[in-house]
Design a protein around this motif. Sequence first.
Motif, PDB file in Angstrom:
ATOM      1  N   LEU A   1       0.818  -1.201   0.000  1.00 24.30           N
ATOM      2  CA  LEU A   1       0.000   0.000   0.000  1.00 24.30           C
ATOM      3  C   LEU A   1       0.854   1.255   0.000  1.00 24.30           C
ATOM      4  O   LEU A   1       0.559   2.223  -0.704  1.00 24.30           O
ATOM      5  N   LEU A   2       1.927   1.235   0.774  1.00 24.96           N
ATOM      6  CA  LEU A   2       2.825   2.385   0.802  1.00 24.96           C
ATOM      7  C   LEU A   2       3.475   2.599  -0.562  1.00 24.96           C
ATOM      8  O   LEU A   2       3.629   3.727  -1.028  1.00 24.96           O
ATOM      9  N   LEU A   3       3.849   1.504  -1.201  1.00 22.18           N
ATOM     10  CA  LEU A   3       4.444   1.598  -2.537  1.00 22.18           C
ATOM     11  C   LEU A   3       3.438   2.188  -3.517  1.00 22.18           C
ATOM     12  O   LEU A   3       3.777   3.021  -4.352  1.00 22.18           O
ATOM     13  N   THR A   4       2.192   1.754  -3.380  1.00 19.84           N
ATOM     14  CA  THR A   4       1.145   2.263  -4.263  1.00 19.84           C
ATOM     15  C   THR A   4       0.975   3.764  -4.109  1.00 19.84           C
ATOM     16  O   THR A   4       0.891   4.506  -5.080  1.00 19.84           O
ATOM     17  N   ILE A   5       0.905   4.209  -2.860  1.00 20.84           N
ATOM     18  CA  ILE A   5       0.726   5.633  -2.598  1.00 20.84           C
ATOM     19  C   ILE A   5       1.900   6.438  -3.157  1.00 20.84           C
ATOM     20  O   ILE A   5       1.735   7.498  -3.744  1.00 20.84           O
ATOM     21  N   ALA A   6       3.098   5.897  -2.982  1.00 22.38           N
ATOM     22  CA  ALA A   6       4.285   6.597  -3.481  1.00 22.38           C
ATOM     23  C   ALA A   6       4.253   6.733  -4.993  1.00 22.38           C
ATOM     24  O   ALA A   6       4.605   7.771  -5.561  1.00 22.38           O
ATOM     25  N   ILE A   7       3.786   5.695  -5.652  1.00 22.71           N
ATOM     26  CA  ILE A   7       3.721   5.712  -7.113  1.00 22.71           C
ATOM     27  C   ILE A   7       2.670   6.701  -7.594  1.00 22.71           C
ATOM     28  O   ILE A   7       2.845   7.414  -8.581  1.00 22.71           O
ATOM     29  N   ILE A   8       1.543   6.761  -6.849  1.00 21.24           N
ATOM     30  CA  ILE A   8       0.454   7.650  -7.248  1.00 21.24           C
ATOM     31  C   ILE A   8       0.904   9.108  -7.252  1.00 21.24           C
ATOM     32  O   ILE A   8       0.448   9.916  -8.046  1.00 21.24           O
TER      33      ILE A   8
ATOM     34  N   ILE B   1      -8.776   9.116  -7.306  1.00 16.81           N
ATOM     35  CA  ILE B   1      -9.685   7.980  -7.156  1.00 16.81           C
ATOM     36  C   ILE B   1      -8.918   6.741  -6.703  1.00 16.81           C
ATOM     37  O   ILE B   1      -9.361   6.001  -5.815  1.00 16.81           O
ATOM     38  N   LEU B   2      -7.754   6.512  -7.296  1.00 15.07           N
ATOM     39  CA  LEU B   2      -6.940   5.364  -6.914  1.00 15.07           C
ATOM     40  C   LEU B   2      -6.426   5.498  -5.486  1.00 15.07           C
ATOM     41  O   LEU B   2      -6.301   4.515  -4.752  1.00 15.07           O
ATOM     42  N   ASP B   3      -6.135   6.720  -5.083  1.00 16.84           N
ATOM     43  CA  ASP B   3      -5.677   6.962  -3.716  1.00 16.84           C
ATOM     44  C   ASP B   3      -6.765   6.562  -2.724  1.00 16.84           C
ATOM     45  O   ASP B   3      -6.484   5.956  -1.679  1.00 16.84           O
TER      46      ASP B   3
ATOM     47  N   ILE C   1       1.766   0.870 -13.507  1.00  8.59           N
ATOM     48  CA  ILE C   1       2.296   0.251 -12.297  1.00  8.59           C
ATOM     49  C   ILE C   1       1.262   0.303 -11.177  1.00  8.59           C
ATOM     50  O   ILE C   1       1.077  -0.657 -10.437  1.00  8.59           O
ATOM     51  N   VAL C   2       0.578   1.443 -11.056  1.00  6.98           N
ATOM     52  CA  VAL C   2      -0.456   1.587 -10.035  1.00  6.98           C
ATOM     53  C   VAL C   2      -1.525   0.514 -10.210  1.00  6.98           C
ATOM     54  O   VAL C   2      -1.942  -0.138  -9.248  1.00  6.98           O
ATOM     55  N   TRP C   3      -1.974   0.340 -11.441  1.00 14.91           N
ATOM     56  CA  TRP C   3      -3.014  -0.648 -11.705  1.00 14.91           C
ATOM     57  C   TRP C   3      -2.572  -2.038 -11.276  1.00 14.91           C
ATOM     58  O   TRP C   3      -3.312  -2.775 -10.626  1.00 14.91           O
ATOM     59  N   VAL C   4      -1.351  -2.419 -11.591  1.00 14.77           N
ATOM     60  CA  VAL C   4      -0.831  -3.744 -11.244  1.00 14.77           C
ATOM     61  C   VAL C   4      -0.719  -3.905  -9.736  1.00 14.77           C
ATOM     62  O   VAL C   4      -1.148  -4.910  -9.163  1.00 14.77           O
ATOM     63  N   VAL C   5      -0.148  -2.892  -9.070  1.00  9.61           N
ATOM     64  CA  VAL C   5       0.094  -2.995  -7.633  1.00  9.61           C
ATOM     65  C   VAL C   5      -1.206  -2.999  -6.840  1.00  9.61           C
ATOM     66  O   VAL C   5      -1.401  -3.834  -5.953  1.00  9.61           O
ATOM     67  N   VAL C   6      -2.112  -2.082  -7.157  1.00 13.40           N
ATOM     68  CA  VAL C   6      -3.375  -2.009  -6.422  1.00 13.40           C
ATOM     69  C   VAL C   6      -4.206  -3.267  -6.648  1.00 13.40           C
ATOM     70  O   VAL C   6      -4.783  -3.826  -5.721  1.00 13.40           O
TER      71      VAL C   6
END
Length: 223
Positions: free
Chosen positions: A8-15, A147-149, A25-30
Amino acid sequence: MKKLSLTLLLTIAIIIAPTQRSHAIVWVVVKAAIKKVIIAIDLGIQKQQNKVIWLQNAQKTLENYMSKLKLDEISDWSEKQKAQYQKYFDELRNVKLLISYYQRIKDITQKETRIINEYKRAWNLLKNDTHFTAKELDYMEKVYNGILDETVKNIDQLTMVINSLQTQMTDEKRLEIIDKTSGKVDENYMDLLLFNRQNAMLSLQRAADEADINRVKSIYSLK
């Protein structure tokens, strides 16, 4: 839990970094995070259902035994035996309640998956639509990032509820979190659909001729 938190932290950082590559990358990780939650819930449901079957069998055995006892024998039961019998009913009720929690969380998580899929579909269309400027696409990207966040935050809430099933959190608190998260997910999904449709209609308005209009309608599934 630690692995999921890191995800989740990685996702937020990417966003935070609004680039076209980050979207992929966001789509894959989330989606991977959501998949982990769904798998965990499926395993939890199966485990609890097995426990229900065992408890129901135990309950049936006890009931059969009670039906064979004479009334005077039942009256002579010790408090310990009565407490043990009641314990089976209490445990059965609690396990069935856990299953209902798991199922509700799974339903919410699957909605999150639909959000991710709908986002991916729409963004792939928009970024290749010549009716939009680079500045407009940049704005759309920021909206989708928001929205992803929210999706990541909702996953975090669901994970907390899953972990709470093994703790002393009250049923009222669990239901409060589940209901609140469910409402946010529904709102998030409707916002996404509305934003996608607004963009599709804008593209349709900018279509140059009948052929272009028909092409836009076909791409965005407009009637």
